[in-house]
Design an enzyme around this catalytic site. Sequence first.
Site, PDB file in Angstrom:
ATOM      1  N   TYR A 144       1.227  -1.242   0.216  1.00 59.69           N
ATOM      2  CA  TYR A 144       0.115  -0.376  -0.142  1.00 59.69           C
ATOM      3  C   TYR A 144       0.754   1.484  -0.330  1.00 59.69           C
ATOM      4  CZ  TYR A 144      -4.212  -2.858   0.483  1.00 59.69           C
ATOM      5  OH  TYR A 144      -5.373  -3.433   0.557  1.00 59.69           O
ATOM      6  N   LYS A 211       1.598 -14.306   5.576  1.00 59.17           N
ATOM      7  CA  LYS A 211       1.783 -14.830   4.224  1.00 59.17           C
ATOM      8  C   LYS A 211       3.476 -15.685   4.297  1.00 59.17           C
ATOM      9  CE  LYS A 211       0.436 -17.716   0.856  1.00 59.17           C
ATOM     10  NZ  LYS A 211      -0.310 -19.009   1.919  1.00 59.17           N
ATOM     11  N   ASP A 283      -6.594  -5.807   4.855  1.00 54.61           N
ATOM     12  CA  ASP A 283      -8.060  -5.281   4.064  1.00 54.61           C
ATOM     13  C   ASP A 283      -8.662  -6.480   3.852  1.00 54.61           C
ATOM     14  OD1 ASP A 283      -9.410  -3.812   2.324  1.00 54.61           O
ATOM     15  OD2 ASP A 283      -7.663  -2.810   1.228  1.00 54.61           O
TER      16      ASP A 283
END
Length: 393
Positions: A144, A211, A283
Amino acid sequence: MSIENLDASNLALIDAEIPVIIGDGVGPEIWAATEPILTKAAALSGKKLAFFEILAGEKAFKETGSHLPEQSLEAIKKSRIALKGPLATPVGKGIRSLNVAIRQKLDLYACVRPVKWIEGVPSPVKNPSHVDMILFRENTEDVYQGLEWAASSEQAQDLINYVKQRFNVYVRPNSAIGLKPMSEFGSKRLVRMALKWALKEKRTSLTLVHKGNIMKFTEGAFRTWGYELADQEFPGLTVAESEAAQGDTRLIVKDRIADNMFMQSLLRPAEYSVLAMPNLNGDYLSDCLAGQIGGLGMAPGANISDEMAVFEATHGTAPKYVGLDKVNPSSLILSGAFMLRYLGWNEAAELIHQALKRAFAESIYTYDLARQAGCVEPVKCSEFGRAVFDRLS
Ligand code: NAP
């Protein structure tokens, strides 16, 4: 003010005048439904609440030539608190996200989203009452940060040449390139805020969602830094899941790989309480969880730093519903209630929750919830706002 004030009446404020960005798309409709509810709830609890508009988004551009006037940012800095409707961002072209810009410029490093089902709200899952989580999403880094360059651009080509020369790494020519920066500082301050909140609220666990199996040095490091911080700064109060004994009363710190966490959130939501995660995971996961408690129309949120907070509906501008007086204003109403709690105005916030509950108990639903419930005639956005207002007592 800080996140630690979330449930503490430690602000002596009895009057507050709060800047509000009404927002694009359905923003004006949900704001019209929300404002009277917030001001009435405050008045019923002996407080005086008023709002003044500050500009951002399309209206700001029309009136000032800037989508995010410096004056608006200054007003937020001065008040240290604001409420905000959704702001539009074009896909694949045009201006960068104003939401991201506000978070970055004010260094609102945590996006905090409580996800809790309200009785009477139709849900697609069997046991929505099992969902009671609060997400802490890192807000300033990760993909982002906006470090990306278009395919075939000179900058992308330069980077492709650089990684070939410097690291002997092949990237297909004419690829678009994005960078994913994640720092120890940014990750740790986010986890610190989440841990402080979890301990203060006597929550049972904090889960780091990452992740890291694939992105070892970014998301994997987020996990490492999270455990490290818990160990170093909260010794005796937290324990890693792998070391916890049966019946351990310390806050359990665990981690889940993001794809597994999506499944866990559906199958075993009761086992998760406070979640901390990098930007993109947050998000995705917050919308997924919002779906379980009735949808985006029911999901409040806030962007918080150690200095200030901007409360906002989780959803966007809902373009297909603009001007139809149709969408659910609860997300903004609940964000307003969240803001009142942050101010320490717990009684006013509680009144709002009770009024919403009463409306839902009578099956007063906007289209989104009526669709889920089936066989219920939906009310308009403004009618729903009025119904909640009337049930405030
Ligand atoms: P969106 O505006 O959140 O809408 C997606 C869907 O969510 C809607 O079509 C609707 O579902 C449901 N929804 C959203 N708000 C609702 C409400 N108040 N009541 C009931 N249902 C609601 O997302 P988007 O269409 O992906 O994005 C549109 C624009 O908003 C984009 O420019 C995006 O960048 C921006 N955006 C802004 C923010 C923000 O300001 N924080 C956040 C997200 C997106 P159904 O179609 O199923 O009825």
